[in-house]
Design a protein around this motif. Structure first.
Motif, PDB file in Angstrom:
ATOM      1  N   THR A   1       2.238   5.828  -7.031  1.00  0.00           N
ATOM      2  CA  THR A   1       2.273   5.102  -5.766  1.00  0.00           C
ATOM      3  C   THR A   1       1.337   5.741  -4.753  1.00  0.00           C
ATOM      4  O   THR A   1       1.352   6.957  -4.566  1.00  0.00           O
ATOM      5  N   CYS A   2       0.555   4.921  -4.090  1.00  0.00           N
ATOM      6  CA  CYS A   2      -0.333   5.389  -3.029  1.00  0.00           C
ATOM      7  C   CYS A   2       0.503   5.741  -1.806  1.00  0.00           C
ATOM      8  O   CYS A   2       1.282   4.919  -1.331  1.00  0.00           O
ATOM      9  N   THR A   3       0.333   6.959  -1.292  1.00  0.00           N
ATOM     10  CA  THR A   3       1.135   7.374  -0.134  1.00  0.00           C
ATOM     11  C   THR A   3       0.589   6.802   1.168  1.00  0.00           C
ATOM     12  O   THR A   3       1.216   6.950   2.213  1.00  0.00           O
ATOM     13  N   SER A   4      -0.573   6.137   1.115  1.00  0.00           N
ATOM     14  CA  SER A   4      -1.116   5.552   2.335  1.00  0.00           C
ATOM     15  C   SER A   4      -0.701   4.100   2.489  1.00  0.00           C
ATOM     16  O   SER A   4      -0.167   3.703   3.515  1.00  0.00           O
ATOM     17  N   CYS A   5      -0.935   3.273   1.463  1.00  0.00           N
ATOM     18  CA  CYS A   5      -0.627   1.845   1.597  1.00  0.00           C
ATOM     19  C   CYS A   5       0.580   1.431   0.770  1.00  0.00           C
ATOM     20  O   CYS A   5       1.102   0.336   0.943  1.00  0.00           O
ATOM     21  N   GLY A   6       1.018   2.273  -0.160  1.00  0.00           N
ATOM     22  CA  GLY A   6       2.246   1.988  -0.887  1.00  0.00           C
ATOM     23  C   GLY A   6       2.079   1.199  -2.170  1.00  0.00           C
ATOM     24  O   GLY A   6       3.057   0.965  -2.874  1.00  0.00           O
ATOM     25  N   ARG A   7       0.868   0.777  -2.500  1.00  0.00           N
ATOM     26  CA  ARG A   7       0.695   0.019  -3.737  1.00  0.00           C
ATOM     27  C   ARG A   7       0.915   0.939  -4.935  1.00  0.00           C
ATOM     28  O   ARG A   7       0.616   2.135  -4.890  1.00  0.00           O
ATOM     29  N   ASP A   8       1.434   0.371  -6.006  1.00  0.00           N
ATOM     30  CA  ASP A   8       1.782   1.221  -7.151  1.00  0.00           C
ATOM     31  C   ASP A   8       1.176   0.705  -8.449  1.00  0.00           C
ATOM     32  O   ASP A   8       1.634   1.021  -9.532  1.00  0.00           O
TER      33      ASP A   8
ATOM     34  N   TRP B   1      -3.881   8.846  -2.932  1.00  0.00           N
ATOM     35  CA  TRP B   1      -4.430   7.573  -2.456  1.00  0.00           C
ATOM     36  C   TRP B   1      -5.045   6.775  -3.577  1.00  0.00           C
ATOM     37  O   TRP B   1      -5.712   7.320  -4.467  1.00  0.00           O
ATOM     38  N   CYS B   2      -4.923   5.447  -3.453  1.00  0.00           N
ATOM     39  CA  CYS B   2      -5.598   4.531  -4.358  1.00  0.00           C
ATOM     40  C   CYS B   2      -7.077   4.411  -3.958  1.00  0.00           C
ATOM     41  O   CYS B   2      -7.492   4.887  -2.900  1.00  0.00           O
ATOM     42  N   ALA B   3      -7.853   3.722  -4.788  1.00  0.00           N
ATOM     43  CA  ALA B   3      -9.294   3.596  -4.550  1.00  0.00           C
ATOM     44  C   ALA B   3      -9.587   2.866  -3.240  1.00  0.00           C
ATOM     45  O   ALA B   3     -10.536   3.208  -2.533  1.00  0.00           O
ATOM     46  N   THR B   4      -8.779   1.876  -2.905  1.00  0.00           N
ATOM     47  CA  THR B   4      -9.008   1.112  -1.680  1.00  0.00           C
ATOM     48  C   THR B   4      -8.886   1.996  -0.448  1.00  0.00           C
ATOM     49  O   THR B   4      -9.726   1.959   0.453  1.00  0.00           O
ATOM     50  N   CYS B   5      -7.841   2.808  -0.409  1.00  0.00           N
ATOM     51  CA  CYS B   5      -7.666   3.690   0.739  1.00  0.00           C
ATOM     52  C   CYS B   5      -8.756   4.745   0.790  1.00  0.00           C
ATOM     53  O   CYS B   5      -9.216   5.112   1.875  1.00  0.00           O
ATOM     54  N   ARG B   6      -9.185   5.210  -0.385  1.00  0.00           N
ATOM     55  CA  ARG B   6     -10.259   6.205  -0.386  1.00  0.00           C
ATOM     56  C   ARG B   6     -11.563   5.595   0.106  1.00  0.00           C
ATOM     57  O   ARG B   6     -12.411   6.292   0.653  1.00  0.00           O
TER      58      ARG B   6
HETATM   59 ZN   LIG Z   1      -3.711   2.892  -0.942  1.00  0.00          ZN
END
Ligand SMILES: [Zn+2]
Length: 64
Positions: free
Chosen positions: A3-10, A50-55
């Motif tokens: 799970t991304c700790t920034s946006c929550g997507r998993d 973080w996921c790629a989008t948040c990065r």
């Molecule tokens: Zn994210």
């Protein structure tokens, strides 16, 4: 996957990062074109993943 700790997507792989805040010094001009140049980068003392989008969207450093 985790799970991304920034946006929550998993549904995407995440990478260990630390968020970086860009802080403008007092009295600096607020011209958006000069913010990245003038701002001081402050690394947050908290581990995140973080996921790629948040990065793509937010400044950060990778944790090793
Ligand atoms: Zn994210």
């Amino acid at each position: 996957m985790s799970t991304c700790t920034s946006c929550g997507r998993d549904d995407e792989d995440t990478v260990a990062v630390r968020r970086v805040y860009l802080v403008l010094p007092d009295g600096a001009p607020t011209d958006p074109g000069s913010i990245e140049e003038l701002a001081e980068a402050t690394v947050v003392d908290e581990d995140e993943d973080w996921c790629a989008t948040c990065r793509d969207q937010y400044p950060h450093v990778l944790r090793s």
